[in-house]
Design an enzyme around this catalytic site. Structure first.
Site, PDB file in Angstrom:
ATOM      1  N   ASP A  44       0.841  -1.197   0.000  1.00 21.80           N
ATOM      2  CA  ASP A  44       0.000   0.000   0.000  1.00 21.80           C
ATOM      3  C   ASP A  44       0.881   1.254   0.000  1.00 21.80           C
ATOM      4  OD1 ASP A  44       0.838  -0.165   2.615  1.00 21.80           O
ATOM      5  OD2 ASP A  44      -1.153   0.014   3.516  1.00 21.80           O
ATOM      6  N   SER A  45       2.204   1.038  -0.025  1.00 27.91           N
ATOM      7  CA  SER A  45       3.129   2.134  -0.312  1.00 27.91           C
ATOM      8  C   SER A  45       2.800   2.782  -1.651  1.00 27.91           C
ATOM      9  CB  SER A  45       4.581   1.613  -0.330  1.00 27.91           C
ATOM     10  OG  SER A  45       4.718   0.513  -1.209  1.00 27.91           O
ATOM     11  N   ASP A  83      -0.848  -6.263   0.179  1.00 28.12           N
ATOM     12  CA  ASP A  83      -1.222  -5.542   1.398  1.00 28.12           C
ATOM     13  C   ASP A  83      -2.730  -5.407   1.477  1.00 28.12           C
ATOM     14  OD1 ASP A  83       1.007  -4.953   2.893  1.00 28.12           O
ATOM     15  OD2 ASP A  83       1.379  -3.010   1.948  1.00 28.12           O
ATOM     16  N   LYS A 111      -0.995  -9.348   3.573  1.00 27.33           N
ATOM     17  CA  LYS A 111      -0.222  -8.799   4.691  1.00 27.33           C
ATOM     18  C   LYS A 111      -1.092  -7.811   5.462  1.00 27.33           C
ATOM     19  CE  LYS A 111       3.513  -6.019   3.915  1.00 27.33           C
ATOM     20  NZ  LYS A 111       3.142  -4.714   4.490  1.00 27.33           N
ATOM     21  N   GLU A 113      -1.192  -5.200   9.043  1.00 24.77           N
ATOM     22  CA  GLU A 113      -0.387  -4.490  10.038  1.00 24.77           C
ATOM     23  C   GLU A 113      -1.085  -4.515  11.395  1.00 24.77           C
ATOM     24  OE1 GLU A 113       0.366  -0.482   8.762  1.00 24.77           O
ATOM     25  OE2 GLU A 113       1.170  -1.111   6.827  1.00 24.77           O
ATOM     26  N   GLU A 180       9.417  -3.855  10.309  1.00 27.80           N
ATOM     27  CA  GLU A 180       9.851  -2.608   9.676  1.00 27.80           C
ATOM     28  C   GLU A 180      10.426  -1.675  10.739  1.00 27.80           C
ATOM     29  OE1 GLU A 180       7.047  -0.845   6.974  1.00 27.80           O
ATOM     30  OE2 GLU A 180       8.142   1.049   6.870  1.00 27.80           O
TER      31      GLU A 180
HETATM   32  O1  KIV Z   1       3.709  -1.030   1.445  1.00 28.11           O
HETATM   33  C1  KIV Z   1       4.867  -1.455   1.417  1.00 28.11           C
HETATM   34  O2  KIV Z   1       5.619  -1.285   0.460  1.00 28.11           O
HETATM   35  C2  KIV Z   1       5.336  -2.209   2.582  1.00 28.11           C
HETATM   36  C3  KIV Z   1       6.802  -2.470   2.698  1.00 28.11           C
HETATM   37  C4  KIV Z   1       7.536  -1.223   2.994  1.00 28.11           C
HETATM   38  C5  KIV Z   1       7.104  -3.531   3.696  1.00 28.11           C
HETATM   39  O3  KIV Z   1       4.546  -2.569   3.417  1.00 28.11           O
HETATM   40 NA    NA Z   2       2.527  -1.588   3.271  1.00 27.09          NA
END
Ligand code: KIV
Ligand code: NA
Length: 264
Positions: A44-45, A83, A111, A113, A180
């Site tokens: 989600d980056s 994510d 994934k 959080e 992280e």
């Molecule tokens: O969203 C992302 O790219 C991430 C990584 C930085 C682990 O969660």
């Molecule tokens: Na992320």
């Protein structure tokens, strides 16, 4: 041969480090996959890297599904991890529905959080066939609770709490743990405490795998460059070579080096 969670477990058992990298589209996904990256993360980056937001919070499920489907088309055998965006796993029911959408779009795992509150969610997903990576430490969806992007687990109490959470989430069914921005000694302790492979970013060289944001490792970071970032394109002649250099450096544990690591 396609990478599965079993491949990553074998890497951990043999003490070999595996490489993960974000991708958001089909072309980069193919290049990343063909360069030997084991895990592709649709992070989600993308809210920051592609959309220009100052956090990951505005990213929607529809946007994640779109990018996962693009990445799946370009993939050539990497494990695809997606994510779950902010609040898409706020309840167990929402998590099941939204994870299913990401899996249908081509993800092999999701994934999330968070900490011990995710136990029931992870169990429910895992029991229904969705492998889960639990993201601990600096969890960017919590930026407003943290009051900024800060290294986590710096004092002994916080460190012990993180170890406990990693163990609890593994017991609940998490197949991978991602850490992280945590001090390297803590990441090493967690990697030893759990059987699940542990992926690090800003977590030192003693985790079982490493991950970076694609744009960062190609040297196109805008704004402040985090300590853990290395530009692999600077030492190579093409995007392909840069990604291969990253995979090799992770495998040889020459990346991350001291200069990319938080010690305490
Ligand atoms: O969203 C992302 O790219 C991430 C990584 C930085 C682990 O969660
Ligand atoms: Na992320």
């Amino acid at each position: 041969m396609a990478v599965t969670i079993n491949t990553l477990r074998e890497f951990k058992q043999k003490g070999k480090a595996f490489a993960a990298l974000t991708s958001y589209d089909a072309t980069f996904s193919q290049v990343v996959s063909e360069a030997g990256v084991h895990v592709i993360l649709i992070g989600d980056s993308l809210g920051m890297v592609l959309q220009g937001h100052d956090s990951t919070l505005p990213v929607t499920m529809d946007q994640m599904v779109y990018h996962v489907s693009c990445v799946a088309k370009g993939n050539r055998g990497s494990l695809i991890m997606a994510d779950m965006p902010f609040m898409s796993y706020g309840t167990v029911e929402a998590a099941l529905e939204n994870a299913a959408e990401l899996m249908r779009a081509g993800a092999h795992m999701v994934k999330l959080e968070g900490t011990d509150w995710m136990k029931d969610t992870i169990a429910a997903l895992s029991e229904r066939g969705v492998p889960v990576c639990a993201h601990l430490g600096l969890t960017p969806q919590f930026v407003n609770k943290f009051g900024g992007y800060k290294v986590q687990g710096r004092d002994e109490k916080a460190a012990e709490m993180m170890i406990e959470h990693a163990c609890e989430l593994e017991s609940a069914g998490a197949d991978l743990i991602l850490l992280e921005c945590v001090p390297a000694p803590l990441a090493a302790r967690i990697s030893q405490a759990v059987r699940a492979p542990v992926i690090g970013i800003g977590a030192g060289s003693d985790t079982d795998g490493q991950v970076l944001v694609l744009h960062d490792m190609l040297g196109i970071t805008t704004g402040r460059k985090p300590r853990f970032v290395k530009n692999f394109l600077a030492e190579t002649h093409s995007v392909q070579e840069a990604i291969e250099a990253y995979v090799n450096a992770v495998g040889e544990r020459t990346f991350p080096a001291e200069e990319h690591t938080f010690k305490a």
